[in-house]
Scaffold this active site. Structure first.
Site, PDB file in Angstrom:
ATOM      1  N   GLY A  46       0.871  -1.306   0.106  1.00 50.85           N
ATOM      2  CA  GLY A  46      -0.084   0.033  -0.004  1.00 50.85           C
ATOM      3  C   GLY A  46       0.898   1.141   0.011  1.00 50.85           C
ATOM      4  N   GLN A  51       3.058   9.907   1.348  1.00 47.74           N
ATOM      5  CA  GLN A  51       4.333   9.248   1.172  1.00 47.74           C
ATOM      6  C   GLN A  51       5.265   9.689  -0.032  1.00 47.74           C
ATOM      7  OE1 GLN A  51       2.813   5.046   2.158  1.00 47.74           O
ATOM      8  NE2 GLN A  51       4.710   4.796   2.776  1.00 47.74           N
ATOM      9  N   CYS A  93       6.713  -0.514   6.605  1.00 50.43           N
ATOM     10  CA  CYS A  93       6.354   0.789   5.937  1.00 50.43           C
ATOM     11  C   CYS A  93       7.385   1.250   5.228  1.00 50.43           C
ATOM     12  CB  CYS A  93       6.123   1.867   7.064  1.00 50.43           C
ATOM     13  SG  CYS A  93       5.514   3.443   6.067  1.00 50.43           S
ATOM     14  N   LEU A  94       7.063   1.468   3.855  1.00 55.08           N
ATOM     15  CA  LEU A  94       7.841   2.070   2.811  1.00 55.08           C
ATOM     16  C   LEU A  94       8.507   3.227   3.136  1.00 55.08           C
ATOM     17  CD1 LEU A  94       6.067   1.203  -0.464  1.00 55.08           C
ATOM     18  CD2 LEU A  94       7.736  -0.243   0.503  1.00 55.08           C
ATOM     19  N   HIS A 135      -3.243   0.858   8.472  1.00 58.55           N
ATOM     20  CA  HIS A 135      -1.917   1.467   8.444  1.00 58.55           C
ATOM     21  C   HIS A 135      -1.969   2.823   7.227  1.00 58.55           C
ATOM     22  CE1 HIS A 135       2.803   1.079   8.005  1.00 58.55           C
ATOM     23  NE2 HIS A 135       2.322   1.936   6.676  1.00 58.55           N
ATOM     24  N   GLU A 136      -2.599   2.425   6.300  1.00 58.31           N
ATOM     25  CA  GLU A 136      -2.870   3.745   5.060  1.00 58.31           C
ATOM     26  C   GLU A 136      -3.607   4.965   5.843  1.00 58.31           C
ATOM     27  OE1 GLU A 136      -0.735   3.597   2.909  1.00 58.31           O
ATOM     28  OE2 GLU A 136      -0.197   1.273   3.277  1.00 58.31           O
ATOM     29  N   HIS A 139      -1.611   6.879   7.681  1.00 59.64           N
ATOM     30  CA  HIS A 139      -0.565   7.874   7.138  1.00 59.64           C
ATOM     31  C   HIS A 139      -1.650   9.172   6.731  1.00 59.64           C
ATOM     32  CE1 HIS A 139       2.996   5.874   6.431  1.00 59.64           C
ATOM     33  NE2 HIS A 139       2.618   4.714   5.656  1.00 59.64           N
TER      34      HIS A 139
HETATM   35 NI    NI Z   1       3.642   2.848   5.471  1.00 56.79          NI
END
Ligand code: NI
Length: 170
Positions: A46, A51, A93-94, A135-136, A139
């Site tokens: 995701g 991000q 997480c990216l 999670h998203e 963000h």
């Molecule tokens: Ni993330």
């Protein structure tokens, strides 16, 4: 299409709330295509708009990731409308590469929003996908998964991140 730069947690844009999207136009569709490409290249499940530096209320998720069949969706102005049960599982997480931690989340959620055509969408998700949605959503609220942990745990992970970055720079 192009690969966008995924911002890491040190970038203040990760602390910005996603602004509601009221105009679904060609520019937004192009942004989403780039987000898909960026997410796939980074092997993520995701990606939220902030991000990649855009504080907008939207994220993309591969809802087929558990089945191995790629199924990329965009949810605009998403809201979690129901949560049920809890479970703890490992998460990454990216924007905090190479760092993983166990996070307690709702096991099942209902998510509502709008797709790229402007249609209302509703997902019932559990397990990994429910986790990805939550999670998203964080963000888009300007928070990160490690904000769910104690400050002691978070500081350990921050030190680990900085150590890994330093090693990568050497
Ligand atoms: Ni993330």
């Amino acid at each position: 299409m192009s690969i966008l730069r995924v911002r890491n947690w040190l970038d203040p844009v990760l602390r910005k709330k996603g602004e509601p999207v009221d105009n679904i136009d060609e520019n937004l569709a192009r942004l989403v295509e780039d987000m898909y490409e960026t997410m796939l290249q980074a092997r993520g499940a995701g990606l939220a708009a902030n991000q990649i530096g855009e504080a907008k209320s939207l994220f993309v998720v591969d809802i087929g990731i558990e089945t191995g069949k790629r199924d990329l969706v965009t949810v605009i102005n998403p809201v979690i409308t129901a949560r049920e049960d809890e479970e703890i599982a490992e998460e990454g997480c990216l924007s905090i590469p190479e760092i993983f931690a166990e996070v307690r989340r709702a096991r099942r959620v209902e998510l509502k929003g709008v797709d790229l055509k402007g249609n209302d969408v509703r997902y019932e998700a559990e397990g990994f996908l429910a986790r990805a949605f939550q999670h998203e959503m964080e963000h888009l609220a300007g928070t990160l998964f490690w904000d769910n942990l104690s400050s002691v745990k978070r500081n350990i992970l921050k030190r680990k991140f900085k150590k890994l970055q330093k090693e990568a720079d050497e």
